[in-house]
Design a protein around this motif. Structure first.
Motif, mmCIF file in Angstrom:
data_model
loop_
_atom_site.group_PDB
_atom_site.id
_atom_site.type_symbol
_atom_site.label_atom_id
_atom_site.label_comp_id
_atom_site.label_asym_id
_atom_site.label_seq_id
_atom_site.Cartn_x
_atom_site.Cartn_y
_atom_site.Cartn_z
ATOM 1 N N ASP A 33 -32.236 -31.155 -1.700
ATOM 2 C CA ASP A 33 -33.364 -30.942 -0.980
ATOM 3 C C ASP A 33 -34.497 -30.785 -1.929
ATOM 4 O OD1 ASP A 33 -35.023 -31.002 1.302
ATOM 5 O OD2 ASP A 33 -34.044 -29.625 2.450
ATOM 6 N N SER A 34 -36.005 -30.894 -1.588
ATOM 7 C CA SER A 34 -36.968 -30.798 -2.527
ATOM 8 C C SER A 34 -38.180 -30.084 -1.542
ATOM 9 C CB SER A 34 -37.573 -32.215 -3.273
ATOM 10 O OG SER A 34 -38.006 -32.811 -2.173
ATOM 11 N N GLU A 35 -39.197 -29.394 -2.372
ATOM 12 C CA GLU A 35 -40.227 -28.832 -1.590
ATOM 13 C C GLU A 35 -41.306 -29.002 -2.725
ATOM 14 O OE1 GLU A 35 -42.017 -26.983 1.450
ATOM 15 O OE2 GLU A 35 -39.945 -27.460 1.480
ATOM 16 N N CYS A 36 -42.554 -29.202 -2.295
ATOM 17 C CA CYS A 36 -43.553 -29.125 -3.230
ATOM 18 C C CYS A 36 -44.788 -28.417 -2.685
ATOM 19 C CB CYS A 36 -44.000 -30.628 -3.529
ATOM 20 S SG CYS A 36 -45.152 -30.764 -4.679
ATOM 21 N N LYS A 37 -45.310 -27.395 -3.426
ATOM 22 C CA LYS A 37 -46.551 -26.747 -2.769
ATOM 23 C C LYS A 37 -47.746 -27.078 -3.792
ATOM 24 C CE LYS A 37 -44.284 -24.934 0.496
ATOM 25 N NZ LYS A 37 -44.534 -25.495 1.818
ATOM 26 N N ASN A 38 -48.655 -27.628 -3.515
ATOM 27 C CA ASN A 38 -49.765 -27.771 -4.436
ATOM 28 C C ASN A 38 -50.907 -27.180 -3.959
ATOM 29 O OD1 ASN A 38 -51.677 -29.011 -6.281
ATOM 30 N ND2 ASN A 38 -51.715 -31.026 -5.237
ATOM 31 N N TRP A 39 -50.727 -25.839 -3.889
ATOM 32 C CA TRP A 39 -51.774 -24.775 -3.444
ATOM 33 C C TRP A 39 -52.781 -24.365 -4.413
ATOM 34 C CZ3 TRP A 39 -47.898 -21.166 -0.459
ATOM 35 C CH2 TRP A 39 -47.296 -21.726 0.677
ATOM 36 N N LYS A 40 -53.703 -23.736 -4.409
ATOM 37 C CA LYS A 40 -54.640 -23.217 -5.255
ATOM 38 C C LYS A 40 -54.240 -21.983 -5.605
ATOM 39 C CE LYS A 40 -58.776 -25.424 -2.955
ATOM 40 N NZ LYS A 40 -59.389 -26.263 -3.930
ATOM 41 N N LYS A 41 -53.628 -21.284 -5.174
ATOM 42 C CA LYS A 41 -52.790 -19.929 -5.164
ATOM 43 C C LYS A 41 -51.423 -20.038 -5.643
ATOM 44 C CE LYS A 41 -56.031 -17.029 -2.727
ATOM 45 N NZ LYS A 41 -56.324 -16.033 -1.886
ATOM 46 N N ASP A 42 -50.808 -19.074 -6.185
ATOM 47 C CA ASP A 42 -49.421 -18.923 -6.688
ATOM 48 C C ASP A 42 -48.598 -18.965 -5.240
ATOM 49 O OD1 ASP A 42 -50.096 -18.941 -9.374
ATOM 50 O OD2 ASP A 42 -49.680 -16.666 -9.481
ATOM 51 N N VAL A 43 -47.381 -19.628 -5.245
ATOM 52 C CA VAL A 43 -46.444 -19.809 -4.377
ATOM 53 C C VAL A 43 -45.851 -18.388 -4.138
ATOM 54 C CG1 VAL A 43 -44.754 -20.692 -3.427
ATOM 55 C CG2 VAL A 43 -46.381 -21.801 -4.629
ATOM 56 N N LYS A 44 -45.795 -17.817 -2.940
ATOM 57 C CA LYS A 44 -45.133 -16.551 -2.508
ATOM 58 C C LYS A 44 -43.687 -16.449 -2.438
ATOM 59 C CE LYS A 44 -49.343 -14.567 -0.925
ATOM 60 N NZ LYS A 44 -50.144 -13.719 0.291
ATOM 61 N N ARG A 45 -42.955 -15.719 -2.413
ATOM 62 C CA ARG A 45 -41.501 -15.473 -2.143
ATOM 63 C C ARG A 45 -40.978 -15.885 -0.944
ATOM 64 N NH1 ARG A 45 -38.857 -9.610 -1.655
ATOM 65 N NH2 ARG A 45 -38.721 -9.942 0.360
ATOM 66 N N SER A 46 -41.964 -15.821 0.011
ATOM 67 C CA SER A 46 -41.508 -16.059 1.386
ATOM 68 C C SER A 46 -41.345 -17.635 1.406
ATOM 69 C CB SER A 46 -42.667 -15.721 2.168
ATOM 70 O OG SER A 46 -43.821 -16.246 2.261
ATOM 71 N N GLU A 47 -42.077 -18.250 0.764
ATOM 72 C CA GLU A 47 -41.790 -19.918 0.686
ATOM 73 C C GLU A 47 -40.658 -20.193 0.090
ATOM 74 O OE1 GLU A 47 -43.870 -22.042 2.084
ATOM 75 O OE2 GLU A 47 -45.136 -20.330 2.940
ATOM 76 N N LEU A 48 -40.097 -19.404 -0.832
ATOM 77 C CA LEU A 48 -38.640 -19.802 -1.387
ATOM 78 C C LEU A 48 -37.591 -19.408 -0.512
ATOM 79 C CD1 LEU A 48 -36.836 -20.221 -3.771
ATOM 80 C CD2 LEU A 48 -37.170 -17.916 -4.435
ATOM 81 N N ASN A 49 -37.875 -18.090 0.375
ATOM 82 C CA ASN A 49 -36.876 -18.047 1.483
ATOM 83 C C ASN A 49 -36.979 -19.050 2.452
ATOM 84 O OD1 ASN A 49 -36.416 -15.585 0.263
ATOM 85 N ND2 ASN A 49 -37.843 -14.434 1.121
ATOM 86 N N VAL A 50 -37.787 -19.471 2.688
ATOM 87 C CA VAL A 50 -37.903 -20.712 3.991
ATOM 88 C C VAL A 50 -37.336 -21.879 3.426
ATOM 89 C CG1 VAL A 50 -39.335 -22.405 5.119
ATOM 90 C CG2 VAL A 50 -40.013 -19.828 5.071
ATOM 91 N N PHE A 51 -37.370 -22.079 1.924
ATOM 92 C CA PHE A 51 -36.936 -23.290 1.288
ATOM 93 C C PHE A 51 -35.203 -23.092 1.532
ATOM 94 C CE2 PHE A 51 -35.625 -25.842 -2.695
ATOM 95 C CZ PHE A 51 -35.757 -26.838 -2.385
ATOM 96 N N ILE A 52 -34.595 -21.884 1.037
ATOM 97 C CA ILE A 52 -33.293 -21.824 0.790
ATOM 98 C C ILE A 52 -32.713 -21.639 2.187
ATOM 99 C CG2 ILE A 52 -31.645 -19.856 0.586
ATOM 100 C CD1 ILE A 52 -32.802 -20.945 -1.953
ATOM 101 N N GLU A 53 -33.406 -21.330 3.315
ATOM 102 C CA GLU A 53 -33.008 -21.406 4.814
ATOM 103 C C GLU A 53 -32.969 -23.141 5.002
ATOM 104 O OE1 GLU A 53 -31.374 -19.356 6.705
ATOM 105 O OE2 GLU A 53 -31.652 -18.077 5.063
ATOM 106 N N LYS A 54 -33.740 -23.717 4.634
ATOM 107 C CA LYS A 54 -33.829 -25.182 4.882
ATOM 108 C C LYS A 54 -32.529 -25.810 4.153
ATOM 109 C CE LYS A 54 -38.712 -26.313 4.915
ATOM 110 N NZ LYS A 54 -39.746 -26.937 4.399
ATOM 111 N N MET A 55 -32.402 -25.357 3.052
ATOM 112 C CA MET A 55 -31.097 -25.866 2.353
ATOM 113 C C MET A 55 -29.600 -25.767 2.892
ATOM 114 S SD MET A 55 -32.364 -25.292 -1.759
ATOM 115 C CE MET A 55 -30.535 -25.448 -2.354
ATOM 116 N N LYS A 56 -29.650 -24.262 3.647
ATOM 117 C CA LYS A 56 -28.532 -23.758 4.140
ATOM 118 C C LYS A 56 -28.309 -24.356 5.492
ATOM 119 C CE LYS A 56 -28.486 -19.251 2.195
ATOM 120 N NZ LYS A 56 -28.775 -17.633 2.296
ATOM 121 N N ASN A 57 -29.309 -24.915 6.050
ATOM 122 C CA ASN A 57 -29.293 -25.509 7.617
ATOM 123 C C ASN A 57 -28.741 -27.065 7.441
ATOM 124 O OD1 ASN A 57 -29.860 -23.565 8.951
ATOM 125 N ND2 ASN A 57 -32.240 -24.092 8.983
ATOM 126 N N ARG A 58 -28.121 -27.458 6.173
ATOM 127 C CA ARG A 58 -27.498 -28.811 5.993
ATOM 128 C C ARG A 58 -26.414 -28.911 6.248
ATOM 129 N NH1 ARG A 58 -32.318 -29.678 6.732
ATOM 130 N NH2 ARG A 58 -33.963 -30.323 5.394
#
Length: 122
Positions: A33-58
């Motif tokens: 899986d992949s995730e890309c965040k092109n935000w003006k600010k640093d990506v927060k921990r919560s986005e990593l947690n969401v990504f991990i859940e996406k991976m686990k849901n496979r």
């Protein structure tokens, strides 16, 4: 003799392509899986947690993910990245600087291999 076809689902996203392959008789053994965040600010921990859940849901097939944080990540993100290394999932963090350097030097494969190795060593 019927032979079951197998695939690896690369960049599995929301699963539409996976469903199509399953409906066509393929067996999916692995997913990346992949995730890309092109935000003006640093990506927060919560986005990593969401990504991990996406991976686990496979259905246990996705153990490798690439997370592109174009403008950086917070210190909490990095701490969470260290914490999740105790699980089965491996998240490879890719940065703007690394990607641009790899493109400029033509060393994209080397960059990906290096970052994958770093993720395994966390």
């Amino acid at each position: 003799m019927d032979k079951q076809l197998s695939i690896i689902d690369i960049f599995s996203g929301i699963g539409g392509m996976s469903k199509g392959f399953l409906d066509a008789g393929y067996q999916i053994h692995e997913a990346i899986d992949s995730e890309c965040k092109n935000w003006k600010k640093d990506v927060k921990r919560s986005e990593l947690n969401v990504f991990i859940e996406k991976m686990k849901n496979r259905n246990g097939r996705c153990k490798l993910g690439f997370f592109v944080a174009w403008n950086g990540v917070t210190s909490d993100f990095n701490k969470e990245l260290l914490r999740i290394t105790r699980g089965e999932e491996v998240v490879v963090l890719l940065t703007k600087e690394g990607i641009l350097s790899a493109i400029k030097t033509g060393a994209i494969t080397n960059y990906l291999q290096h970052e994958y190795s770093q993720a395994l060593l966390r």
